[in-house]
Design a protein around this motif. Structure first.
Motif, PDB file in Angstrom:
ATOM      1  N   PRO A   7       0.824  -1.214   0.000  1.00 38.41           N
ATOM      2  CA  PRO A   7       0.000   0.000   0.000  1.00 38.41           C
ATOM      3  C   PRO A   7       0.859   1.265   0.000  1.00 38.41           C
ATOM      4  CG  PRO A   7      -0.854  -1.585   1.575  1.00 38.41           C
ATOM      5  CD  PRO A   7       0.446  -2.137   1.085  1.00 38.41           C
ATOM      6  N   GLU A  26      -3.667  -0.080   6.652  1.00 36.96           N
ATOM      7  CA  GLU A  26      -3.936   0.753   5.476  1.00 36.96           C
ATOM      8  C   GLU A  26      -4.939   0.112   4.539  1.00 36.96           C
ATOM      9  OE1 GLU A  26      -1.469   3.272   2.071  1.00 36.96           O
ATOM     10  OE2 GLU A  26      -0.375   2.099   3.569  1.00 36.96           O
ATOM     11  N   THR A  27      -4.938  -1.216   4.454  1.00 37.85           N
ATOM     12  CA  THR A  27      -5.867  -1.902   3.553  1.00 37.85           C
ATOM     13  C   THR A  27      -7.077  -2.463   4.295  1.00 37.85           C
ATOM     14  OG1 THR A  27      -4.638  -3.989   3.789  1.00 37.85           O
ATOM     15  CG2 THR A  27      -4.025  -2.529   1.961  1.00 37.85           C
ATOM     16  N   ASP A  42      -9.019   1.387   4.653  1.00 38.13           N
ATOM     17  CA  ASP A  42      -9.093   1.109   3.215  1.00 38.13           C
ATOM     18  C   ASP A  42      -9.843   2.220   2.486  1.00 38.13           C
ATOM     19  OD1 ASP A  42      -8.853  -0.257   0.797  1.00 38.13           O
ATOM     20  OD2 ASP A  42     -10.766  -1.290   1.081  1.00 38.13           O
ATOM     21  N   GLY A  43      -9.234   2.764   1.443  1.00 37.99           N
ATOM     22  CA  GLY A  43      -9.853   3.833   0.669  1.00 37.99           C
ATOM     23  C   GLY A  43      -9.758   5.199   1.307  1.00 37.99           C
ATOM     24  N   ARG A  44      -9.100   5.314   2.464  1.00 34.05           N
ATOM     25  CA  ARG A  44      -8.998   6.584   3.177  1.00 34.05           C
ATOM     26  C   ARG A  44      -7.542   6.877   3.515  1.00 34.05           C
ATOM     27  NH1 ARG A  44     -13.607   4.124   5.229  1.00 34.05           N
ATOM     28  NH2 ARG A  44     -12.380   3.088   6.826  1.00 34.05           N
ATOM     29  N   TYR A 104      -7.043  15.627   2.835  1.00 30.84           N
ATOM     30  CA  TYR A 104      -8.026  15.080   1.893  1.00 30.84           C
ATOM     31  C   TYR A 104      -7.768  15.584   0.474  1.00 30.84           C
ATOM     32  CZ  TYR A 104     -10.880  13.183   5.675  1.00 30.84           C
ATOM     33  OH  TYR A 104     -11.337  12.457   6.739  1.00 30.84           O
ATOM     34  N   ASN A 155     -10.121  10.544  -0.748  1.00 34.49           N
ATOM     35  CA  ASN A 155     -10.740   9.234  -0.543  1.00 34.49           C
ATOM     36  C   ASN A 155     -10.971   8.562  -1.883  1.00 34.49           C
ATOM     37  OD1 ASN A 155     -10.802   9.696   2.185  1.00 34.49           O
ATOM     38  ND2 ASN A 155     -12.972  10.176   2.281  1.00 34.49           N
ATOM     39  N   ARG A 156     -10.764   7.263  -1.928  1.00 33.13           N
ATOM     40  CA  ARG A 156     -10.974   6.529  -3.176  1.00 33.13           C
ATOM     41  C   ARG A 156     -12.397   6.037  -3.323  1.00 33.13           C
ATOM     42  NH1 ARG A 156      -5.788   4.709  -1.675  1.00 33.13           N
ATOM     43  NH2 ARG A 156      -6.613   2.773  -0.768  1.00 33.13           N
ATOM     44  N   ARG A 157     -13.222   6.261  -2.303  1.00 33.88           N
ATOM     45  CA  ARG A 157     -14.607   5.810  -2.369  1.00 33.88           C
ATOM     46  C   ARG A 157     -15.579   6.970  -2.493  1.00 33.88           C
ATOM     47  NH1 ARG A 157     -14.546   1.102   2.290  1.00 33.88           N
ATOM     48  NH2 ARG A 157     -13.295  -0.396   1.125  1.00 33.88           N
ATOM     49  N   SER A 206     -16.360   9.319   4.638  1.00 34.05           N
ATOM     50  CA  SER A 206     -16.819   8.007   5.087  1.00 34.05           C
ATOM     51  C   SER A 206     -16.329   7.719   6.485  1.00 34.05           C
ATOM     52  CB  SER A 206     -16.315   6.908   4.140  1.00 34.05           C
ATOM     53  OG  SER A 206     -14.914   6.918   4.087  1.00 34.05           O
TER      54      SER A 206
END
Length: 251
Positions: free
Chosen positions: A12, A87-88, A92-94, A207, A212-214, A218
């Motif tokens: 990651p 991290e995963t 995850d995604g943050r 940020y 964020n990847r989502r 979140s």
């Protein structure tokens, strides 16, 4: 070499840079490209001579030698293993939220290091991350050396004793555990289990730097086990009031 490169790229993002720095900086010191005396955290040099890089280099540097090589490799493994899992997993995604956790723990460790004249910060920061992972997965059964098995919540203290046996300092590991506990309490335990206010929130510039990847802001979505049990015990339907709740990134 391609297999090694593929493995490295699979780490990651944030853990990858932390892991690489924890190899590169000790190697630079070992090869004599930079004298190790410039890599330690010395309060006088940092505060009075304005050598402002020292808190950073002291986080990555470790004096690798015949008596310390095994301790270094063990903690490098802990860095890779538990930072990657956090991290995963919970983050995850943050990536911004994970970076904020590292920065908060690092700042606390630097302040403690200056107050207590701690010259190396690598192990305390690794232990703080390991502690947070262990608390977020406290009921998971983990395996350690020689097939020993126990709940993850005990892992930081087992590793504290293990590092001491192989040549570490109890103080370094203890400071890491205490800082990890401080972050976990302020970010998770107090606002979610105890219904208190959020004292920590990720700055907006993180940020923007690490979005964020989502999409959107979140949270972790699943309340702690104690609050889930309270919800299950409640009868008569309706929605349970979680108190203030917790959303990463709220100001």
């Amino acid at each position: 070499m391609s297999d090694l490169g593929d493995w490295f790229r699979s780490i990651p993002l944030i853990t990858r840079y932390w892991f690489a720095g924890s190899i590169a900086v000790p190697l630079i010191g070992k090869l004599g490209l930079v004298s190790p005396v410039y890599l330690f955290l010395w309060p006088d040099a940092f505060l009075n001579r304005f050598q402002i890089w020292r808190p950073i280099t002291a986080t990555f540097f470790f004096p690798v030698g015949p008596g310390t090589g095994f301790l270094y490799l063990v903690n490098l493994y802990f860095l890779y293993q538990y930072s990657s899992r956090l991290e995963t997993g919970a983050f995850d995604g943050r990536p911004a939220d994970y970076m904020f956790m590292l920065l908060f723990n690092w700042i606390c460790i630097v302040i403690t290091g200056l107050a207590m004249d701690m010259q190396l910060l690598m192990i305390p920061l690794i232990m703080s991350v390991l502690y947070v992972w262990a608390q977020l997965n406290r009921d998971m059964i983990v395996s350690f050396w020689f097939g020993t098995r126990f709940k993850a919540c005990y892992l930081p203290w087992v590793i504290l004793g293990f590092n001491y046996i192989i040549g570490g300092s109890v103080i370094n590991e203890l400071i890491g555990n205490l800082v990890g506990h401080l972050y976990f309490f302020l970010m998770f335990k107090y606002p979610m289990d105890l219904g208190g206010r959020n004292f920590l929130s990720t700055p907006q510039f993180l940020y923007r730097w690490l979005p964020n990847r989502r999409g959107g802001v979140s949270g972790f979505g699943v309340p702690p086990a104690s609050m889930r049990r309270a919800a299950e015990d409640q009868q008569g339907g309706g929605r349970h009031n979680w108190g203030q709740g917790f959303r990463l990134g709220d100001q």
